[in-house]
Design a protein around this motif. Structure first.
Motif, short mmCIF file in Angstrom:
data_model
loop_
_atom_site.label_atom_id
_atom_site.label_comp_id
_atom_site.label_asym_id
_atom_site.label_seq_id
_atom_site.Cartn_x
_atom_site.Cartn_y
_atom_site.Cartn_z
N ILE A 373 43.74 46.33 37.89
CA ILE A 373 44.15 45.43 38.97
C ILE A 373 43.78 46.03 40.33
O ILE A 373 43.30 45.33 41.23
CB ILE A 373 45.67 45.14 38.86
N VAL A 374 43.94 47.33 40.45
CA VAL A 374 43.55 48.02 41.69
C VAL A 374 42.06 47.85 41.92
O VAL A 374 41.60 47.56 43.04
CB VAL A 374 43.93 49.52 41.62
N CYS A 375 41.30 47.99 40.85
CA CYS A 375 39.84 47.84 40.92
C CYS A 375 39.45 46.43 41.37
O CYS A 375 38.61 46.25 42.25
CB CYS A 375 39.28 48.18 39.54
N LEU A 376 40.11 45.43 40.81
CA LEU A 376 39.84 44.04 41.22
C LEU A 376 40.16 43.86 42.70
O LEU A 376 39.35 43.30 43.46
CB LEU A 376 40.68 43.08 40.38
N ALA A 377 41.33 44.33 43.11
CA ALA A 377 41.75 44.11 44.50
C ALA A 377 40.79 44.76 45.48
O ALA A 377 40.44 44.17 46.51
CB ALA A 377 43.17 44.63 44.70
N SER A 378 40.30 45.98 45.16
CA SER A 378 39.42 46.62 46.13
C SER A 378 38.06 45.93 46.16
O SER A 378 37.44 45.83 47.22
CB SER A 378 39.32 48.12 45.89
N SER A 379 37.61 45.40 45.04
CA SER A 379 36.35 44.64 45.06
C SER A 379 36.50 43.35 45.85
O SER A 379 35.59 42.95 46.58
CB SER A 379 35.89 44.32 43.64
#
Ligand code: PLP
Length: 391
Positions: A373-379
């Protein structure tokens, strides 16, 4: 190839509306599946399918009323009835067919079907199969619904149909108001629980449970293909209603029964939903976490561009988070760039959503990891144009 086909395909491409199937690799992070609880991959679900295939083979071989009935289908119907707190249920090969069969057999030329503007395509298609008058009210607007009911006294039956959770916006239907209006104007109510079954309400039983209105809706339709992780559609209701549909619903009568193994997986999945409440807890935790992350990227106010926080009651419960970009081509481009980073979020465009409301539709699952989820948000932070962010 006839000219009109080429022309229409060219137009779709020009308008950013061309649709293509995608193949994704095993390493892709998927944020657009409706398998909200991850049950399609649950070891017990897989084992149930394999055991059923070993015992029954695969195909059902005929329609339910011919030789396609099996003990698993009837057991599944009892389970669904119990899960939804109803006397009986009937299963169809898909949710789409459940809507077609139920709506088209319940109303005719003397009647009217009243639907929310954002109801699912299968409800709209079902209405096209009947001679009943179709009337559409403004999305989630009980006053607009009442205005229609007031001038519909001349119809023999009035059937109100709404999605429980709207699939592209992730908001809930105002069920208390709808039920009260149906009483006042003597209308029938039907809810489509495709995105609510397994996800909404304290134990995932759906919108009635969420609002404390158990047993208040006349016709409860849903699908087994989303949070239940299998395939198939259903209608739950009174024993008479279900007998009626067995006799009248053409998408039940004239089609081959669900494979027994599909019934076995749905049965097992419904048991897991009851036995492993931590799945639903995880789903809500993940939904809340993503909402927080997205809200940190796009703090309110959202310029009207972003509907992340626009859902009302119980928004944390809803595992659908749309980010409205507007332009179709732009939305496609962001989706494509996400995919280059092995993150799959589908771009939703007209006619699925209204003009100029193309969006990224993010769905959360109980089995997503925090770091995913962190990865999605930063993208999202990097790829979404400043125009769609707060200024
Ligand atoms: C997905 C969906 C359906 C159709 O269900 P299937 O089992 O996939 O055919 C019906 N209504 C709504 C609201 C849906 O989202």
């Amino acid at each position: 190839m006839p000219d009109f086909i080429k022309k229409e395909l060219a137009r779709l491409k020009k308008d950013g509306l061309y649709r293509q199937l995608k193949q994704i690799g095993p390493a892709t992070l998927v944020f657009c599946s409706n398998d909200y609880l991850g049950l399609s991959q649950h070891p017990r679900v897989k084992a149930a399918a394999i055991a059923a295939i070993a015992k029954y083979g695969f195909g059902a071989g005929a329609s339910r009323l011919v030789s396609g009935n099996s003990p698993l289908q009837e057991e599944l119907e009892r389970k669904i009835a119990n899960f939804k707190g109803r006397a009986a249920a009937i299963v169809f090969p898909t949710g789409y067919m459940a809507n077609l069969g139920a709506i088209s057999s319940l109303v005719d030329e003397n009647d009217t079907v009243i639907i929310d503007r954002l109801d699912h395509a299968s409800i709209i298609d079902a209405c096209k199969l009947t001679k009943a008058k179709l009337q559409v009210y403004r999305h989630n607007d009980p006053a607009a619904l009442e205005a229609i009911l007031k001038r519909s006294a001349k119809f023999k039956k009035r059937l109100i149909v709404t999605d429980s959770v709207f699939s592209m916006d992730g908001d809930l239907a105002p069920l208390p108001e709808i039920v009260a209006l149906a009483r006042k104007y003597d209308a029938l109510t039907m809810i489509d629980e495709a995105h609510a079954t397994g996800t909404i309400g304290q134990t995932g039983r759906g919108l009635e449970e969420h609002f404390g209105l158990k047993g208040q809706v006349d016709i409860v339709m849903g699908t087994l293909s989303k949070a239940v992780g299998s395939v198939g559609g259903f209608v739950a209701g009174s024993a008479e209603l279900i007998n009626y549909l067995r006799n009248k619903a053409r998408s039940f009568i004239y089609t081959t029964a669900l494979p027994p193994a599909a019934c076995a997986t749905s049965l097992e999945a419904l048991k897991i939903i009851e036995q492993e409440p931590e799945l639903l807890r995880n789903l809500r935790m993940n939904s809340r976490f993503l909402r927080e992350k997205v809200a940190a990227v796009f703090r309110p106010p959202y310029n009207g561009d972003l509907k992340v926080a626009a859902t009302t009651s119980g928004s944390d419960e809803i595992p659908i988070i749309p980010i409205i970009i507007g332009d179709s081509t732009k939305t496609m481009e962001i989706s494509r760039k996400l995919l280059e980073r092995s993150i799959f979020v589908s771009a939703i465009r007209p006619p699925t959503v209204p003009q100029d409301q193309s969006r990224l539709r993010i769905t959360i699952s109980a089995v997503h990891k925090k770091e995913d989820i962190v990865c999605l948000a930063s993208s999202l932070r990097e790829l979404i144009p400043a125009s769609a962010k707060r200024t």
